[in-house]
Design an enzyme around this catalytic site. Sequence first.
Site, short mmCIF file in Angstrom:
data_model
loop_
_atom_site.label_atom_id
_atom_site.label_comp_id
_atom_site.label_asym_id
_atom_site.label_seq_id
_atom_site.Cartn_x
_atom_site.Cartn_y
_atom_site.Cartn_z
N GLY A 12 -81.92 55.48 -94.30
CA GLY A 12 -81.28 54.15 -94.23
C GLY A 12 -82.33 53.05 -94.30
O GLY A 12 -83.42 53.19 -93.76
N GLU A 102 -86.08 60.28 -89.03
CA GLU A 102 -86.21 61.69 -88.63
C GLU A 102 -86.05 62.63 -89.83
O GLU A 102 -86.85 63.55 -90.03
CB GLU A 102 -85.12 61.93 -87.57
CG GLU A 102 -84.91 63.31 -87.15
CD GLU A 102 -83.45 63.51 -86.70
OE1 GLU A 102 -83.12 64.64 -86.38
OE2 GLU A 102 -82.65 62.55 -86.69
N THR A 122 -86.51 53.33 -88.29
CA THR A 122 -85.07 53.52 -88.10
C THR A 122 -84.59 52.60 -86.98
O THR A 122 -85.28 52.46 -85.96
CB THR A 122 -84.68 54.98 -87.75
OG1 THR A 122 -83.34 54.99 -87.24
CG2 THR A 122 -85.58 55.63 -86.72
N ASP A 124 -82.38 53.33 -85.16
CA ASP A 124 -82.01 54.22 -84.05
C ASP A 124 -83.16 54.42 -83.05
O ASP A 124 -82.93 54.87 -81.94
CB ASP A 124 -81.58 55.60 -84.59
CG ASP A 124 -80.29 55.52 -85.41
OD1 ASP A 124 -79.71 54.43 -85.50
OD2 ASP A 124 -79.86 56.56 -85.96
N ARG A 169 -60.94 37.94 -73.63
CA ARG A 169 -60.87 39.21 -74.37
C ARG A 169 -61.71 40.33 -73.77
O ARG A 169 -62.74 40.09 -73.15
CB ARG A 169 -61.36 38.98 -75.81
CG ARG A 169 -60.27 38.34 -76.59
CD ARG A 169 -60.53 38.33 -78.06
NE ARG A 169 -59.35 37.69 -78.64
CZ ARG A 169 -59.30 37.07 -79.79
NH1 ARG A 169 -60.36 37.01 -80.53
NH2 ARG A 169 -58.20 36.51 -80.21
N MET A 176 -75.06 51.08 -84.02
CA MET A 176 -75.50 52.27 -84.74
C MET A 176 -76.20 53.19 -83.74
O MET A 176 -76.50 52.78 -82.61
CB MET A 176 -76.44 51.90 -85.87
CG MET A 176 -75.69 51.45 -87.11
SD MET A 176 -76.75 51.34 -88.54
CE MET A 176 -75.53 51.37 -89.84
N GLU A 227 -72.24 54.63 -82.08
CA GLU A 227 -71.36 55.36 -83.00
C GLU A 227 -71.26 56.85 -82.66
O GLU A 227 -70.24 57.48 -82.87
CB GLU A 227 -71.81 55.18 -84.44
CG GLU A 227 -73.22 55.73 -84.68
CD GLU A 227 -73.76 55.45 -86.07
OE1 GLU A 227 -73.00 55.02 -86.95
OE2 GLU A 227 -74.97 55.65 -86.26
#
Length: 389
Positions: A12, A102, A122, A124, A169, A176, A227
């Site tokens: 990505g 990775e 990344t 992540d 709300r 991600m 996610e």
Amino acid sequence: MKKRIGILTGGGDVPPLNAVIYSAFHRGKDSGVEVVGIVGGWQGLLDKATVDLGRMNFDPSIGGTVLRSSRVNLGKVDQAHKRITKSLSDLHLDGLIVIGGEDTLSNAFHLKDVPQVLISKTVDNDVGINEPGRMVNYFTLGYPTAAEKIASFVSLKEGLRTTAYSHERIMVVESMGMHAGWLAISSAMGHPDFIIIPEFPLDYESLTEKVIERYKRRRSVIIVVSEGARWSNGDYISADENDKDNFGHPKFKGVAEVLAKRLKADVERHFDARNVNAVNPSYIYRSGKPNSLDLESATMLGKESIRLLSSGVSEPVFLIVREASQGFAPEEYRLRELDDIGGFHRFVDGRFYDPIEFQATKEAVNYLSRITVDHGNPVYGLQQNHEEN
Ligand code: F6P
């Protein structure tokens, strides 16, 4: 003879990729190393698809990758070692700079005799090791920008909190993070009410109780969920196990939607739940321009890669970002110290996450404070008055 080094990006995209390419190319030029662009990641090397970076017009401060990307698992490519070695020889390349997450970096384990500098990128932030007291690879490229974005995205000053407040709300925001909750954890700098990450299966009943209690008090709740989050039985909250990528990871199908829907049904008995919303910024975390920490780090790693490869590195090395007294510094880490990428895969553990409060710990905030700023306290306006009464 002048060295020729190939550079490729896989997986990505993240904002500082062009900055690494730009920095490596220019440092190479200054030190007599030719840096050749490989188009489309590992697939480009298999296909011998190259580009002359000197003829390309690109800007280090623009996100994405000018070299494009692919997700190729060399473990599944027939005669991968032979084919890559042939490509390197046909292209007269003495080594590689590989920028990936990775999966892309794990390909190096099939090419242990190829001189390579591996740079982890990344959003992540899951490539590295978190040893007690020290982070080997403090962050992966792209994480600083994404961390800043998600924190700002949920915050009062720049983000969703104003809408959550104004319309009373409950907003479930998707982060991600397939296996690791680092990006969700970084939202703590924007003060969401609750954070849910893949490493700690969700105690849904306890979360619901806390959401109801918080909503009754403040009338606005923001929940950030990764996610790859899981129910308490270990099942993904939202993933299609029949739709997997090249590396066997399932495709995620909107965890925020699933969680918001279930919460809506369960809080209805307590109050008007029409205002339970799911929000998914999705690829926005990965796109756009790099922030200054990412830009500086990418430039530093690009230069250091050239230094390592021109000084005769003969095997794959990870080039990591370590904490230094002033900012961050590059450090090399031998691939041969690991059996596979699993040894360099890092997760959020109990030092960084409190599964009872669904929150980042003080240690996580401490860690994050070197990466992104605090985006301010979400308690203001009427809710503050309610609490004081
Ligand atoms: O690995 C980084 C990552 O951003 C994950 O968090 C995410 O699940 C994945 O890439 C999605 O990427 P794509 O949709 O481009 O395959």
